[in-house]
Scaffold this motif. Structure first.
Motif, short mmCIF file in Angstrom:
data_model
loop_
_atom_site.label_atom_id
_atom_site.label_comp_id
_atom_site.label_asym_id
_atom_site.label_seq_id
_atom_site.Cartn_x
_atom_site.Cartn_y
_atom_site.Cartn_z
N ARG A 80 0.83 -1.21 0.00
CA ARG A 80 0.00 0.00 0.00
C ARG A 80 0.86 1.25 0.00
NH1 ARG A 80 -3.03 -3.36 3.54
NH2 ARG A 80 -2.17 -2.37 5.41
N LEU A 81 1.98 1.22 0.73
CA LEU A 81 2.86 2.40 0.72
C LEU A 81 3.53 2.58 -0.63
CD1 LEU A 81 4.61 2.65 4.19
CD2 LEU A 81 2.41 3.54 3.43
N VAL A 82 3.97 1.49 -1.23
CA VAL A 82 4.57 1.60 -2.56
C VAL A 82 3.56 2.18 -3.55
CG1 VAL A 82 5.46 0.27 -4.52
CG2 VAL A 82 6.30 -0.21 -2.21
N ALA A 83 2.33 1.69 -3.49
CA ALA A 83 1.30 2.23 -4.37
C ALA A 83 1.03 3.70 -4.07
CB ALA A 83 0.01 1.41 -4.21
N GLY A 84 1.06 4.06 -2.78
CA GLY A 84 0.84 5.45 -2.42
C GLY A 84 1.94 6.36 -2.91
N ALA A 85 3.19 5.88 -2.83
CA ALA A 85 4.31 6.68 -3.32
C ALA A 85 4.22 6.88 -4.83
CB ALA A 85 5.63 6.00 -2.95
N LYS A 86 3.84 5.82 -5.55
CA LYS A 86 3.69 5.94 -7.00
C LYS A 86 2.55 6.88 -7.36
CE LYS A 86 3.84 1.99 -9.20
NZ LYS A 86 3.56 0.53 -9.46
N ALA A 87 1.43 6.73 -6.66
CA ALA A 87 0.27 7.58 -6.97
C ALA A 87 0.57 9.05 -6.69
CB ALA A 87 -0.94 7.13 -6.15
N ALA A 88 1.38 9.31 -5.68
CA ALA A 88 1.71 10.70 -5.33
C ALA A 88 2.81 11.26 -6.23
CB ALA A 88 2.15 10.77 -3.87
N GLY A 89 3.41 10.41 -7.05
CA GLY A 89 4.49 10.88 -7.92
C GLY A 89 5.76 11.22 -7.16
N VAL A 90 6.04 10.47 -6.08
CA VAL A 90 7.25 10.71 -5.31
C VAL A 90 8.45 10.28 -6.15
CG1 VAL A 90 8.53 10.13 -3.23
CG2 VAL A 90 6.06 10.43 -3.12
N ALA A 91 9.22 11.24 -6.61
CA ALA A 91 10.31 10.95 -7.54
C ALA A 91 11.61 10.62 -6.84
CB ALA A 91 10.51 12.13 -8.49
N ASN A 92 11.86 11.24 -5.71
CA ASN A 92 13.13 11.07 -5.00
C ASN A 92 12.82 10.61 -3.58
OD1 ASN A 92 14.83 12.24 -7.23
ND2 ASN A 92 13.55 14.02 -6.76
N TRP A 93 12.66 9.31 -3.45
CA TRP A 93 12.19 8.66 -2.22
C TRP A 93 13.38 7.99 -1.55
CZ3 TRP A 93 8.60 3.76 -2.20
CH2 TRP A 93 8.14 3.51 -0.90
N MET A 94 13.62 8.36 -0.31
CA MET A 94 14.71 7.76 0.46
C MET A 94 14.16 7.25 1.77
SD MET A 94 18.37 9.39 1.72
CE MET A 94 19.03 9.40 0.04
N VAL A 95 14.46 6.00 2.08
CA VAL A 95 14.05 5.38 3.33
C VAL A 95 15.30 5.20 4.20
CG1 VAL A 95 13.02 3.36 4.42
CG2 VAL A 95 12.12 4.20 2.23
N LEU A 96 15.24 5.70 5.42
CA LEU A 96 16.32 5.53 6.39
C LEU A 96 15.86 4.56 7.46
CD1 LEU A 96 17.52 9.23 6.83
CD2 LEU A 96 18.46 7.47 5.32
N THR A 97 16.70 3.56 7.78
CA THR A 97 16.30 2.43 8.59
C THR A 97 17.35 2.11 9.64
OG1 THR A 97 15.08 1.49 6.72
CG2 THR A 97 15.70 -0.04 8.46
N GLY A 98 16.89 1.59 10.78
CA GLY A 98 17.79 1.11 11.83
C GLY A 98 17.63 -0.38 12.04
N ASP A 99 17.63 -0.82 13.30
CA ASP A 99 17.20 -2.14 13.76
C ASP A 99 18.17 -3.29 13.53
OD1 ASP A 99 15.11 -3.96 14.89
OD2 ASP A 99 15.11 -4.75 12.85
#
Length: 554
Positions: free
Chosen positions: A428-447
Motif C-alpha cells: 500500500r505504501l509503494v502504491a501510495g508513493a507511486k500515486a503521489a508521484g514521489v520521484a526522490n524517495w529515500m528510506v532511512l532504517t535502523g534495527d
C-alpha cells in the motif's frame, strides 16, 4: 550528596492531533482485548501524574541546597523548525537514584540561547521548572528564532551551569536550500560496547542527526558494564535486571546518558528521534510483548517506557504520552529541499506472524488487513506525500523496508518483524508513493545492526522492474558488539537479493548529503566498540541522482 541536609539517597512540524480516530487507533488491540480496568487504571495514573499548580504543586527546592552538579546527563536539542527549536536537560545530581537525588521537589532552571558560544549575544532567555512528575526533565520550545541559523544554549540552576549545546533552526518553508547534511544512527546497547561512533559523529559537520530507534535496551547490565568490561567502575546492582517500571527506565536512561560520547553528540547537533522496540521491550507489537503476556499488564509497562522516553528526549509537549499511547509520528521539513516523515512502526502494528521467527511468507503474514503502521499513520503518510512539494521525501523509520530474502531457496524465509512480514502494508505504501508521484524517495532504517544499501524495486521479485527509491540502513552504534566487514551470510544475502547493493557488519552510522542534483551516502564505520578509541573510516559511498532512483558506488 545532592541536597544539603537531605537524608539518603506547529509551524512547519505537522502533527496529527489526538482526535477520536487517532485515539481509537492507538488503543486498538488488533485481535486482542481492549483495555480492561487494570490497563485503564494505568493509563489514568500516567495521564494524571502531571505537574499541578497552587496548593497541590510540588514544593520548590531552594537551589542553594543543590551541592552537586545537577547537569550530569548533559543537554540536547531537537526537532528544529524555521523559527524554533526544542532544548532539553534533566537534573540529576545523583543520577543512579530513582529521583536523581532531588526528591519530590520542583527546581527552577534558567535558560539562555545565544548567537555565540561565549553568550555575549543572548537572543532568548527565560526560566522553566524541573518537575518531579517529569523526572526533573526540562524542555523549552524556544520561539522567535531566525530560520537556517545556528545557536548556542545552556541552562543554569543555583551555582551550577550546564554544558553548552549547539543547535540550529530549519530553513524557511519556501527556501531553495542547496543542501542538507544529516546522519542516521540506531541501536546503542550500553552493555555491548563504547559509544565511539557517537564521539566521532560529534565532530562531523552535519545539520541534524536522526535516531531511528533502540536508544535504550531493557536488558540487564552487570556491574562491569557488560562488554565494556570496566575495571575501575562498579555499576550499581539496580541495573542488573530488566527494566519494567518507570523508575527502572528513568535510571537506565541515566546510565546511558552518563556516557561522555553520547552527551557530546547531543550537545553538538539537534536530534530527531523515534523509537523501535527495545525502548520498551524486545519485538513487542502493539499491546503484545515477546512472551505473549496479558496485554493489560504489558500496557502498564508500555506506559512507563513511553513516559520515560519522552522525559529523556528533546521532544515537544505534543509527544507527551497519555498512558500507554503517544503521538510520535510527525513531519519535519527542510525548506523546499526535503520532507522528513518520522514513523512509529511499533505502537500500532499487528502481531508478528508465524511466531515472530524467520518464515516463508504465507496466508498469515500476507493477510491484506495486517498493518505495520496502523491505518491512521498510513493515511497520514500517503496524504503527506500527495501534498509534498519537497525535492526529497525521506521516510525515517525502524525496520527493513526492502525485501530481504535470507536463503537461496525458491521460497525463501524472510523476517516476520520487518516489512517482509507485512507485505500488504508495504504494498500500500509503494502504491501510495507511486500515486503521489514521489520521484526522490529515500528510506532511512535502523534495527538490523548492519549497514545495507538497497534499491527499492516496484517488484522485488523482478530485478528488472522499476527502481522507485533508495533505502539506507545505518548499522548499530554498539549493538551486536564489534561485528565483521563480511558477516557469515554476506554472500547468500547478496545473491538472494539483487537489489542489495551494499552489506557491511561493522558498527557506525550513515552520513547523507541531500543536494539539488543528487544525494550522497557515506557508510562510516569503526573497527571495534568493545575497547574505546577506535578510529572512524568510510567503508563505502554511493550516489543517487535526482529523478533517477538507484544507487551508484563512488
Amino acid at each position: 550528596m545532592a541536597l544539603s541536609g537531605r537524608p539518603g539517597p506547529p509551524s512547519q512540524l505537522t502533527l496529527i492531533p489526538h482526535d477520536t480516530e487517532l485515539r481509537a487507533a492507538a488503543r486498538h488491540l488488533a485481535r486482542r482485548r481492549f483495555l480492561t480496568v487494570t490497563a485503564a487504571a494505568a493509563a489514568l495514573a500516567f495521564t494524571t501524574n502531571l505537574p499541578t499548580r497552587g496548593a497541590f504543586a510540588a514544593p520548590r527546592l531552594h537551589t542553594a541546597r543543590i551541592t552537586d552538579d545537577p547537569f550530569t546527563l548533559g543537554v540536547a536539542s531537537g526537532d528544529p523548525l524555521p523559527d524554533s527549536v526544542l532544548i532539553w536537560t534533566r537534573l540529576a545530581p545523583v543520577p543512579f537514584e530513582p529521583d536523581g537525588g532531588l526528591g519530590q521537589q520542583r527546581v527552577d532552571v534558567s535558560w539562555e540561547v545565544a548567537l555565540d558560544e561565549a553568550f555575549a549575544l543572548v537572543v532568548r532567555q527565560g526560566t522553566a521548572a524541573a518537575h518531579p512528575e517529569y523526572g526533573h526533565s526540562v524542555r523549552v520550545d524556544v520561539q522567535g528564532l531566525d530560520p537556517d541559523s545556528h545557536y548556542y544554549y545552556r541552562f543554569r540552576t543555583g551555582a551550577w551551569i550546564s554544558p553548552t549545546g549547539r543547535t540550529r533552526t530549519a530553513p524557511a518553508a519556501d527556501a531553495a536550500t542547496a543542501s542538507l547534511r544529516l546522519a542516521a544512527v540506531a541501536c546503542q546497547a550500553y552493555h555491548d560496547g563504547y559509544y565511539t561512533a557517537h564521539g566521532h559523529l560529534a565532530q562531523e559537520d552535519v545539520d541534524v542527526v536522526l535516531h531511528l530507534g533502540d536508544y535504550l535496551y531493557e536488558y540487564a547490565v552487570n556491574s562491569a558494564g557488560g562488554a565494556r568490561n570496566y575495571t575501575d567502575v562498579v555499576l550499581p546492582s539496580v541495573f542488573n535486571r530488566e527494566t519494567t517500571t518507570l523508575a527502572d527506565y528513568r535510571m537506565r536512561y541515566a546510565l546511558y546518558k552518563s556516557d561522555p560520547d553520547l552527551r557530546a553528540v547531543h550537545a553538538a547537533h539537534p536530534f530527531v528521534v523515534t523509537w523501535d522496540d527495545h525502548e520498551t521491550e524486545n519485538n513487542y507489537a502493539g499491546a503484545v510483548d515477546e512472551n505473549g503476556s496479558d496485554p493489560d499488564q504489558f500496557l502498564i509497562r508500555r506506559a512507563a517506557a513511553y513516559r520515560a522516553y519522552w522525559e529523556n528526549q528533546p521532544l515537544r509537549a505534543d509527544q507527551l504520552p497519555e498512558g500507554p499511547d503517544a503521538q510520535l509520528f510527525r513531519r519535519l521539513r527542510w525548506g523546499s529541499l526535503a520532507q522528513f516523515d518520522i514513523l512509529d512502526t511499533r505502537q500500532y502494528r499487528d502481531d508478528q506472524a508465524y511466531g515472530d521467527v524467520p518464515h516463508v511468507p504465507g496466508p498469515e503474514s500476507d493477510d491484506p488487513a495486517r498493518s505495520l503502521t496502523g491505518d491512521a499513520q498510513e493515511r497520514w503518510l500517503t496524504d503527506g506525500w500527495g501534498t509534498s512539494t519537497a525535492l526529497w521525501n525521506v521516510m525515517a523509520q525502524q525496520v527493513c523496508f526492502s525485501q530481504r530474502r535470507m536463503d537461496l531457496n525458491a521460497e525463501a524465509k524472510v523476517s516476520m518483524d520487518a516489512w517482509d512480514g507485512y507485505r500488504a502494508s508495504r504494498g500500500r505504501l509503494v502504491a501510495g508513493a507511486k500515486a503521489a508521484g514521489v520521484a526522490n524517495w529515500m528510506v532511512l532504517t535502523g534495527d538490523v545492526h548492519v549497514g545495507y544499501a538497497f534499491d527499492i524495486k516496484d517488484d522485488f521479485d523482478d530485478p528488472d522492474s522499476a527502481t522507485l527509491g533508495t533505502e539506507l540502513t545505518c548499522t548499530s552504534v554498539t549493538s551486536g558488539r564489534n561485528g565483521a566487514e563480511r558477516p557469515a551470510n554476506w554472500d547468500t544475502y547478496l545473491r538472494a537479493n539483487p537489489h542489495l547493493r551494499f552489506y557491511d557488519g561493522r558498527r557506525g552510522y550513515v552520513r547523507v548529503e541531500l543536494g539539488r542534483e543528487n544525494a550522497r551516502a557515506d557508510f562510516r564505520i569503526v573497527p571495534a566498540v568493545t575497547t574505546p578509541g577506535a578510529p572512524v573510516s568510510t567503508a563505502a559511498s554511493f550516489v543517487t541522482e535526482v529523478g533517477s532512483p538507484g544507487l551508484t558506488p563512488v
